[in-house]
Design a protein around this motif. Structure first.
Motif, PDB file in Angstrom:
ATOM      1  N   SER A 134      -3.473   1.555   3.441  1.00  0.00           N
ATOM      2  CA  SER A 134      -2.163   2.213   3.521  1.00  0.00           C
ATOM      3  C   SER A 134      -1.831   3.034   2.275  1.00  0.00           C
ATOM      4  O   SER A 134      -0.867   3.799   2.302  1.00  0.00           O
ATOM      5  N   THR A 135      -2.617   2.906   1.224  1.00  0.00           N
ATOM      6  CA  THR A 135      -2.387   3.784   0.074  1.00  0.00           C
ATOM      7  C   THR A 135      -2.729   5.226   0.410  1.00  0.00           C
ATOM      8  O   THR A 135      -2.318   6.144  -0.297  1.00  0.00           O
TER       9      THR A 135
ATOM     10  N   GLY B 262       0.810  -1.206   0.000  1.00  0.00           N
ATOM     11  CA  GLY B 262       0.000   0.000   0.000  1.00  0.00           C
ATOM     12  C   GLY B 262       0.850   1.264   0.000  1.00  0.00           C
ATOM     13  O   GLY B 262       0.580   2.204  -0.747  1.00  0.00           O
TER      14      GLY B 262
ATOM     15  N   ALA C 223       9.013   5.359  -2.798  1.00  0.00           N
ATOM     16  CA  ALA C 223       8.140   4.184  -2.812  1.00  0.00           C
ATOM     17  C   ALA C 223       8.904   2.931  -2.392  1.00  0.00           C
ATOM     18  O   ALA C 223       8.423   2.151  -1.559  1.00  0.00           O
TER      19      ALA C 223
ATOM     20  N   SER D 119      -2.732  -1.755  -5.536  1.00  0.00           N
ATOM     21  CA  SER D 119      -2.324  -2.389  -4.277  1.00  0.00           C
ATOM     22  C   SER D 119      -3.220  -3.589  -3.963  1.00  0.00           C
ATOM     23  O   SER D 119      -2.733  -4.606  -3.482  1.00  0.00           O
TER      24      SER D 119
ATOM     25  N   PHE E 203       2.635   1.574  -3.566  1.00  0.00           N
ATOM     26  CA  PHE E 203       1.774   2.100  -4.632  1.00  0.00           C
ATOM     27  C   PHE E 203       1.205   3.469  -4.279  1.00  0.00           C
ATOM     28  O   PHE E 203       0.949   4.282  -5.160  1.00  0.00           O
ATOM     29  N   GLY E 204       1.013   3.741  -2.993  1.00  0.00           N
ATOM     30  CA  GLY E 204       0.536   5.051  -2.586  1.00  0.00           C
ATOM     31  C   GLY E 204       1.534   6.152  -2.908  1.00  0.00           C
ATOM     32  O   GLY E 204       1.148   7.273  -3.223  1.00  0.00           O
TER      33      GLY E 204
ATOM     34  N   GLN F 122      -4.150   3.970  -7.204  1.00  0.00           N
ATOM     35  CA  GLN F 122      -3.316   3.339  -6.184  1.00  0.00           C
ATOM     36  C   GLN F 122      -4.029   2.149  -5.557  1.00  0.00           C
ATOM     37  O   GLN F 122      -3.421   1.094  -5.359  1.00  0.00           O
ATOM     38  N   ILE F 123      -5.298   2.333  -5.249  1.00  0.00           N
ATOM     39  CA  ILE F 123      -6.047   1.294  -4.552  1.00  0.00           C
ATOM     40  C   ILE F 123      -6.208   0.038  -5.415  1.00  0.00           C
ATOM     41  O   ILE F 123      -5.947  -1.067  -4.938  1.00  0.00           O
TER      42      ILE F 123
END
Length: 183
Positions: free
Chosen positions: A80-81, A48, A147, A63, A51-52, A59-60
């Motif tokens: 967590s994104t 998360g 990242a 992930s 990718f966040g 992002q979601i």
């Protein structure tokens, strides 16, 4: 503690029957995707955050898809994104640009936005495009570094804290047993 969090999670059967997720049906029912374990939480949090920080859009889904592939905890990966949100987006991207520009040996000050200077009414399209693409390389490098380090750091931190918690509980049990055995 995990029962507290489980009541907020969506039902895997209901998600598997949702119109947009039906194609993932059997994969979403895998118990490891919803179980609170050290590995699942650590990998989910790492994914998360990775990718966040790496991509500004979608992002979601990324992930969640990788959490399904790696059998990580999906809710942790999705939640967590949100490390990048409207409040943190600006500072993170500015710092990522600064890091990328420093590593590439470029001027660390971002180029001014098109039309920001006084008297600059009709900037030609080519110079606007140059300014926008000038942000690209340093920003992408900085985001890639953030990242990778953020995802790996989150994974290692969760693993370490989880092991420390288990070690502490074991130590407390041993201490209690010794107290009981003393005459």
């Amino acid at each position: 503690m995990s029962q507290f969090f489980k009541r907020f999670l969506p039902d895997p059967d209901r998600l598997a029957n949702t119109w947009g997720l039906r194609w993932l049906g059997p994969a979403l029912k895998h118990p490891r995707l919803w179980h609170f374990s050290r590995r699942g939480i650590a990998v989910g949090l790492g994914l998360g955050i990775f990718f966040g920080l790496l991509i500004p859009i979608a992002q979601i889904p990324f992930s969640a898809a990788f959490a399904v592939l790696l059998r990580a905890n999906v809710p942790t990966a999705v939640a967590s994104t949100l490390v990048t949100n409207p409040v943190t987006f600006g500072p993170i991207y500015y710092l990522a640009y600064q890091v990328g520009a420093t590593l590439l040996g470029e001027d660390a000050a971002p180029p001014p936005l098109p039309g920001a200077a006084a008297g600059e009414e009709g900037a030609d399209q080519e110079s606007i495009w140059d300014k926008i693409t000038g942000l690209g390389k340093p920003l992408l490098l900085g985001l890639g570094i953030f990242a990778a380090l953020g995802g790996l750091g989150a994974y290692l931190l969760v693993s370490w804290i989880w092991r420390l918690k288990i070690w502490w509980a074991w130590r407390q049990r041993v201490r209690r047993r010794r107290m009981v055995q003393l005459p």
